[in-house]
Write a protein that holds these residues in place. Structure first.
Motif, PDB file in Angstrom:
ATOM      1  N   ASN A  11       9.817   8.537   9.841  1.00 63.07           N
ATOM      2  CA  ASN A  11       9.421   7.873  11.090  1.00 63.07           C
ATOM      3  C   ASN A  11       8.797   6.497  10.872  1.00 63.07           C
ATOM      4  O   ASN A  11       8.669   5.713  11.810  1.00 63.07           O
ATOM      5  CB  ASN A  11       8.516   8.794  11.931  1.00 63.07           C
ATOM      6  CG  ASN A  11       7.052   8.638  11.580  1.00 63.07           C
ATOM      7  OD1 ASN A  11       6.699   8.350  10.442  1.00 63.07           O
ATOM      8  ND2 ASN A  11       6.178   8.822  12.544  1.00 63.07           N
ATOM      9  N   CYS A  12       8.446   6.166   9.635  1.00 62.74           N
ATOM     10  CA  CYS A  12       7.901   4.815   9.398  1.00 62.74           C
ATOM     11  C   CYS A  12       8.966   3.758   9.670  1.00 62.74           C
ATOM     12  O   CYS A  12       8.625   2.599   9.936  1.00 62.74           O
ATOM     13  CB  CYS A  12       7.309   4.679   7.999  1.00 62.74           C
ATOM     14  SG  CYS A  12       8.494   4.725   6.677  1.00 62.74           S
ATOM     15  N   LEU A  13      10.248   4.134   9.609  1.00 61.25           N
ATOM     16  CA  LEU A  13      11.285   3.144   9.921  1.00 61.25           C
ATOM     17  C   LEU A  13      11.386   2.911  11.420  1.00 61.25           C
ATOM     18  O   LEU A  13      11.711   1.803  11.852  1.00 61.25           O
ATOM     19  CB  LEU A  13      12.605   3.516   9.267  1.00 61.25           C
ATOM     20  CG  LEU A  13      12.496   3.128   7.779  1.00 61.25           C
ATOM     21  CD1 LEU A  13      13.201   4.076   6.872  1.00 61.25           C
ATOM     22  CD2 LEU A  13      12.884   1.688   7.537  1.00 61.25           C
TER      23      LEU A  13
ATOM     24  N   THR B 210      15.427  12.192   1.513  1.00 61.80           N
ATOM     25  CA  THR B 210      14.746  12.285   2.807  1.00 61.80           C
ATOM     26  C   THR B 210      13.486  13.132   2.661  1.00 61.80           C
ATOM     27  O   THR B 210      13.389  13.985   1.779  1.00 61.80           O
ATOM     28  CB  THR B 210      15.652  12.937   3.873  1.00 61.80           C
ATOM     29  OG1 THR B 210      16.024  14.236   3.403  1.00 61.80           O
ATOM     30  CG2 THR B 210      16.881  12.098   4.146  1.00 61.80           C
ATOM     31  N   VAL B 211      12.566  12.890   3.574  1.00 63.81           N
ATOM     32  CA  VAL B 211      11.271  13.572   3.476  1.00 63.81           C
ATOM     33  C   VAL B 211      11.400  15.075   3.734  1.00 63.81           C
ATOM     34  O   VAL B 211      10.704  15.877   3.114  1.00 63.81           O
ATOM     35  CB  VAL B 211      10.242  12.896   4.421  1.00 63.81           C
ATOM     36  CG1 VAL B 211      10.629  13.040   5.879  1.00 63.81           C
ATOM     37  CG2 VAL B 211       8.846  13.431   4.179  1.00 63.81           C
ATOM     38  N   ASN B 212      12.316  15.479   4.608  1.00 62.27           N
ATOM     39  CA  ASN B 212      12.433  16.909   4.916  1.00 62.27           C
ATOM     40  C   ASN B 212      13.022  17.732   3.776  1.00 62.27           C
ATOM     41  O   ASN B 212      12.491  18.780   3.418  1.00 62.27           O
ATOM     42  CB  ASN B 212      13.323  17.116   6.151  1.00 62.27           C
ATOM     43  CG  ASN B 212      12.527  17.006   7.438  1.00 62.27           C
ATOM     44  OD1 ASN B 212      11.305  17.171   7.440  1.00 62.27           O
ATOM     45  ND2 ASN B 212      13.213  16.732   8.524  1.00 62.27           N
TER      46      ASN B 212
ATOM     47  N   TYR C  54      10.118   1.771  -2.740  1.00 59.32           N
ATOM     48  CA  TYR C  54       9.701   3.071  -3.295  1.00 59.32           C
ATOM     49  C   TYR C  54       8.220   3.084  -3.648  1.00 59.32           C
ATOM     50  O   TYR C  54       7.616   2.052  -3.901  1.00 59.32           O
ATOM     51  CB  TYR C  54      10.607   3.534  -4.437  1.00 59.32           C
ATOM     52  CG  TYR C  54      10.499   2.827  -5.782  1.00 59.32           C
ATOM     53  CD1 TYR C  54       9.593   3.252  -6.749  1.00 59.32           C
ATOM     54  CD2 TYR C  54      11.341   1.768  -6.103  1.00 59.32           C
ATOM     55  CE1 TYR C  54       9.536   2.643  -7.998  1.00 59.32           C
ATOM     56  CE2 TYR C  54      11.295   1.155  -7.345  1.00 59.32           C
ATOM     57  CZ  TYR C  54      10.382   1.594  -8.293  1.00 59.32           C
ATOM     58  OH  TYR C  54      10.321   0.987  -9.519  1.00 59.32           O
ATOM     59  N   ASP C  55       7.694   4.294  -3.635  1.00 56.05           N
ATOM     60  CA  ASP C  55       6.277   4.503  -3.898  1.00 56.05           C
ATOM     61  C   ASP C  55       6.024   4.711  -5.384  1.00 56.05           C
ATOM     62  O   ASP C  55       6.826   5.339  -6.076  1.00 56.05           O
ATOM     63  CB  ASP C  55       5.800   5.780  -3.182  1.00 56.05           C
ATOM     64  CG  ASP C  55       5.407   5.534  -1.740  1.00 56.05           C
ATOM     65  OD1 ASP C  55       4.633   4.590  -1.495  1.00 56.05           O
ATOM     66  OD2 ASP C  55       5.862   6.299  -0.865  1.00 56.05           O
ATOM     67  N   LEU C  56       4.881   4.243  -5.832  1.00 54.41           N
ATOM     68  CA  LEU C  56       4.421   4.599  -7.181  1.00 54.41           C
ATOM     69  C   LEU C  56       3.362   5.689  -7.100  1.00 54.41           C
ATOM     70  O   LEU C  56       3.095   6.375  -8.079  1.00 54.41           O
ATOM     71  CB  LEU C  56       3.895   3.351  -7.883  1.00 54.41           C
ATOM     72  CG  LEU C  56       5.035   2.341  -8.073  1.00 54.41           C
ATOM     73  CD1 LEU C  56       4.575   0.931  -7.899  1.00 54.41           C
ATOM     74  CD2 LEU C  56       5.735   2.557  -9.386  1.00 54.41           C
TER      75      LEU C  56
ATOM     76  N   SER D 126       0.806  -1.223   0.000  1.00 54.49           N
ATOM     77  CA  SER D 126       0.000   0.000   0.000  1.00 54.49           C
ATOM     78  C   SER D 126       0.837   1.270   0.000  1.00 54.49           C
ATOM     79  O   SER D 126       0.378   2.310  -0.439  1.00 54.49           O
ATOM     80  CB  SER D 126      -0.920   0.001   1.212  1.00 54.49           C
ATOM     81  OG  SER D 126      -0.148  -0.085   2.390  1.00 54.49           O
ATOM     82  N   GLY D 127       2.053   1.237   0.521  1.00 55.08           N
ATOM     83  CA  GLY D 127       2.861   2.451   0.548  1.00 55.08           C
ATOM     84  C   GLY D 127       4.253   2.130   1.043  1.00 55.08           C
ATOM     85  O   GLY D 127       4.537   0.997   1.463  1.00 55.08           O
ATOM     86  N   ALA D 128       5.121   3.140   1.014  1.00 53.55           N
ATOM     87  CA  ALA D 128       6.517   2.922   1.410  1.00 53.55           C
ATOM     88  C   ALA D 128       6.615   2.518   2.883  1.00 53.55           C
ATOM     89  O   ALA D 128       7.534   1.800   3.262  1.00 53.55           O
ATOM     90  CB  ALA D 128       7.351   4.162   1.131  1.00 53.55           C
ATOM     91  N   SER D 129       5.663   2.960   3.721  1.00 52.73           N
ATOM     92  CA  SER D 129       5.699   2.563   5.132  1.00 52.73           C
ATOM     93  C   SER D 129       5.659   1.044   5.251  1.00 52.73           C
ATOM     94  O   SER D 129       6.488   0.436   5.925  1.00 52.73           O
ATOM     95  CB  SER D 129       4.515   3.144   5.899  1.00 52.73           C
ATOM     96  OG  SER D 129       4.525   4.539   5.837  1.00 52.73           O
ATOM     97  N   ILE D 130       4.692   0.436   4.586  1.00 55.53           N
ATOM     98  CA  ILE D 130       4.555  -1.021   4.651  1.00 55.53           C
ATOM     99  C   ILE D 130       5.698  -1.690   3.875  1.00 55.53           C
ATOM    100  O   ILE D 130       6.187  -2.750   4.266  1.00 55.53           O
ATOM    101  CB  ILE D 130       3.172  -1.464   4.105  1.00 55.53           C
ATOM    102  CG1 ILE D 130       2.044  -0.794   4.908  1.00 55.53           C
ATOM    103  CG2 ILE D 130       3.026  -2.988   4.143  1.00 55.53           C
ATOM    104  CD1 ILE D 130       2.035  -1.089   6.394  1.00 55.53           C
TER     105      ILE D 130
HETATM  106  C1  LIG Z   1       6.283   9.250   2.103  1.00 56.42           C
HETATM  107  C2  LIG Z   1       7.509   8.634   2.625  1.00 56.42           C
HETATM  108  C3  LIG Z   1       7.462   7.425   3.316  1.00 56.42           C
HETATM  109  C4  LIG Z   1       6.163   6.731   3.627  1.00 56.42           C
HETATM  110  O1  LIG Z   1       5.523   6.363   2.443  1.00 56.42           O
HETATM  111  P1  LIG Z   1       3.949   6.069   2.403  1.00 56.42           P
HETATM  112  O2  LIG Z   1       3.720   5.686   0.980  1.00 56.42           O
HETATM  113  O3  LIG Z   1       3.271   7.341   2.771  1.00 56.42           O
HETATM  114  O4  LIG Z   1       3.664   4.977   3.357  1.00 56.42           O
HETATM  115  C5  LIG Z   1       8.660   6.876   3.718  1.00 56.42           C
HETATM  116  N1  LIG Z   1       9.826   7.477   3.471  1.00 56.42           N
HETATM  117  C6  LIG Z   1       9.912   8.643   2.818  1.00 56.42           C
HETATM  118  C7  LIG Z   1      11.254   9.263   2.566  1.00 56.42           C
HETATM  119  C8  LIG Z   1       8.748   9.271   2.370  1.00 56.42           C
HETATM  120  O5  LIG Z   1       8.815  10.429   1.725  1.00 56.42           O
END
Ligand SMILES: *Cc1c(COP(=O)(O)O)cnc(C)c1O
Length: 500
Positions: free
Chosen positions: A192-194, A247-249, A301-303, A149-153
Motif C-alpha cells: 500500500n505504500c505505492l 510481495t508482502v502477502n 529495497y530495504d536493508l 528511511s525505508g522502502a516506503s520512502i
Molecule cells: C515492507 C515493505 C514495504 C515498505 O517498506 P518500509 O521499509 O517498511 O517502508 C514495501 N513493499 C514491500 C513489498 C514490503 O514488504
C-alpha cells in the motif's frame, strides 16, 4: 531593549565524564545480556496497564539523574519490545538487527553527523554504501541512488523521479504539465505504500491501476496489457509500471522480464519494489527470476529487513543518474559546494531526495558488510528460504493444518483447519488462535487474508531462527487450535464472539 545576561553559561554535557563512562559500561553489559539471553524470554509480552500509564505523564520540568533515567528505561521500556530481535518473530516483514549494528548506531550518535553536506567522512561512506547496494543486486555502476528511511520512502522517491522524467516540466508545472491523467500500473498484491506514493506525487491512488493477479499471486500480464490499451483509448496517460520482487502477502515475484518488455514497448518507466525480495537475487535459484532487476529504471529495497541491519535504512537506485539528480536538484545559495574548506567535497545529498538533514545510516550498513562480507548474507538469505520451505512441509504433513499457498520464497501462509468448519468459522478461529499464540509467547507470526481466507503468515527475515523454532510454532498452533476446538465443543468458545 535587549541586554546581555550575566548569568553563568551552561551546557548539556555531563559535569563529570566519568559518570557517563560508568553508565556506558553498564549499558554495554546490559545490552550484551539482553541479546545473548534472548532465547530465555518470550517473543512478546503484553504491556501492563501500569506501565502504559507511565507514558501518559506530562513533560518533565526538571532534570533527573542519568542513572535514574536509565533505570526507568530498563523497567518500563526495554522489557516490552515488538519482539523482532527474537528467533520466533515472523510477523510482517521485520529485520533482526545485529550487535555490531547497535554499536554502529551508538557511534553514529556520538559523531552525530548530519549526512547531508560538508567534506566529512560520512559523505564518502554514504556514497560507498550506495555503490555497494548496486553491486549487491548487480545494478549498473553508472546508476545513482540514495539511502532513505525505508522502502516506503524509497518507492515514493522513485515515483517522483519517474513522473518528472516521463513528463517534461512536471517538476515545475506539476501533473498539470501532462497531456492526460498520469496513470501507473501494478498488481493488486502491491504494497500500500505505492498507493501512498501515487497520492504524494499528485496522480492520486485512483490512477494507480491494481491489476488482478493469477493463482500464484503474480500480476496477470494479459489483464495488464488490456488495461493499458483501454486507458490509452480513454485518454489516460500511462507513464509507469511497478513490478514486485516479493510481495508482502506471499513473497510472489511478478514476471519481471515481461513487465520490462511491456514498459519498453509502451515507453513507460519501470520501477521494482524489491523491499525484501530483491535480495533473493543473491541466491542462485532466484537469479533468473530476478534478472530484470538489473534493467529496471529504478529499484527500491530495504536493508533493515533481509540484510538484518538496524532500523531504519533502505536504498533506491536509478539507472539514469542525471534523471535522478534533475528531479531533486535545486541550486540554492546556502547549499552550494565550495572549492575548499568544510563546504567543499561531495554535492549535498538533498539534490537526490526529499530530505535535507539525514542521519549517518550508512555506517551500520558499512560496518555490517565489513563484519560479515556479502557471502555470509547469501548464506543467511538462502537459510531463511530453506526454513520457509521446511515450515511449509511441516504444515503439509500435519492433518490439522492447511498450507494456503505454495511456498515460493520466505513467506508461509497457513491456517488451522480441523475439517468440520466453514470458511467464516475458520477465519474467526484462526484470528483467535493467532492472538492466543502471541499472548502465550509461543511464536509471533502475523496475518493476512488470501482469497477471503484468514491466513496465519510467517515471513522469515530472521538470522536467529533455527528449524526447532519453527517446529515449536507448528506444535503451538496445533495445540492452541485443538484447545479452541475443545472450548467450541463445550460451548465455551463461540465463533461469533471474535467479531464482537
Ligand atoms: C515492507 C515493505 C514495504 C515498505 O517498506 P518500509 O521499509 O517498511 O517502508 C514495501 N513493499 C514491500 C513489498 C514490503 O514488504
Amino acid at each position: 531593549m535587549n541586554s546581555i545576561n550575566t548569568q553563568p553559561e551552561t551546557g548539556l554535557d555531563p559535569k563529570d565524564w566519568n559518570t557517563i563512562r560508568s553508565l556506558g559500561y553498564q549499558i554495554i553489559d546490559d545490552m550484551v545480556d539482553y541479546l545473548s539471553n534472548i532465547n530465555d524470554r518470550p517473543v512478546w509480552t503484553p504491556i501492563p496497564q501500569t506501565v502504559k500509564d507511565e507514558f501518559k505523564k506530562p513533560l518533565p520540568q526538571n532534570g533527573s539523574d542519568i542513572f535514574q533515567v536509565y533505570e526507568e528505561f530498563k523497567k518500563n521500556i526495554m522489557p516490552y519490545p515488538g519482539g523482532n530481535i527474537h528467533p520466533k518473530h515472523f510477523a510482517w516483514v521485520q529485520g533482526t538487527g545485529t550487535a555490531m549494528g547497535a554499536f554502529a548506531d551508538l557511534l553514529c550518535g556520538v559523531m552525530n553527523n548530519n549526512n547531508t553536506i560538508a567534506d566529512q567522512s560520512a559523505m564518502y561512506v554514504d556514497t560507498q554504501v550506495v555503490n555497494w547496494c548496486k553491486q549487491i543486486i548487480n545494478y549498473p555502476d553508472e546508476g545513482s541512488g540514495i539511502l532513505v528511511s525505508g522502502a516506503s520512502i524509497a518507492n515514493i522517491t522513485a515515483l517522483i523521479v519517474a513522473r518528472n522524467t516521463m513528463v517534461a516540466n512536471a517538476k515545475y508545472a506539476g501533473v498539470y504539465a501532462a497531456a492526460g491523467k498520469l496513470t501507473a500500473y501494478c498488481s493488486a498484491e502491491t504494497h500500500n505504500c505505492l498507493g501512498k506514493a501515487a497520492e504524494v506525487i499528485g496522480i492520486g491512488s485512483d490512477q494507480l491501476r491494481k491489476i488482478p493477479v493469477k493463482e500464484s499471486f503474480e500480476i496477470d500480464i494479459v489483464a495488464l496489457k488490456e488495461k493499458i490499451a483501454e486507458d490509452k483509448a480513454n485518454g489516460f496517460l500511462p507513464f509507469c509500471i511497478i513490478g514486485n520482487a516479493g510481495t508482502v502477502n506471499t513473497g510472489a515475484i511478478d514476471p519481471l522480464d515481461e513487465l520490462l518488455q511491456i514498459a519498453r514497448k509502451e515507453n513507460l518507466w519501470f520501477h521494482i519494489d524489491g523491499a525484501f525480495g530483491a535480495l533473493a537475487k543473491l541466491v542462485p535459484a532466484y537469479q533468473q527470476k530476478l534478472k530484470a532487476v538489473e534493467q529496471a529504471d529504478s529499484v527500491a529495497y530495504d536493508l533493515h529487513k533481509w540484510m538484518y541491519v538496524q532500523y531504519e535504512v533502505a536504498c533506491v537506485l536509478f539507472k539514469d543518474a542525471a534523471a535522478h539528480r534533475s528531479a531533486f536538484a535545486n541550486a540554492v545559495s546556502y547549499l552550494l559546494a565550495h572549492e575548499r574548506g568544510l563546504a567543499a567535497g561531495p554535492e549535498t545529498t538533498s539534490n537526490y531526495g526529499m530530505e535535507l538533514s539525514r542521519s549517518f545510516k550508512a555506517l551500520k550498513v558499512w560496518m555490517s558488510l565489513k563484519e560479515h562480507g556479502i557471502d555470509k548474507y547469501k548464506q543467511m538469505i538462502a537459510q531463511n528460504i530453506n526454513q520457509a520451505l521446511y515450515l511449509g512441509e511441516q504444515i503439509q504433513q500435519d492433518s490439522k493444518l492447511e498450507l494456503l499457498t505454495p511456498v515460493t520464497m520466505n513467506i508461509v501462509c497457513f491456517r488451522f483447519n480441523p475439517g468440520n468448519l466453514d470458511n467464516e468459522q475458520l477465519n474467526l478461529l484462526n484470528k483467535e488462535l493467532l492472538m492466543r499464540m502471541h499472548e502465550a509467547g509461543i511464536a509471533a507470526p502475523s496475518y493476512t487474508v488470501l482469497n477471503g481466507k484468514y491466513a496465519i503468515r510467517a515471513a522469515i527475515t530472521n538470522h536467529r531462527t533455527r528449524l526447532h523454532h519453527l517446529d515449536e510454532m507448528v506444535a503451538g498452533a496445533v495445540k492452541t487450535g485443538e484447545d479452541l476446538m475443545k472450548e467450541h465443543e463445550a460451548n465455551l468458545f463461540k465463533f461469533y464472539y471474535l467479531t464482537k
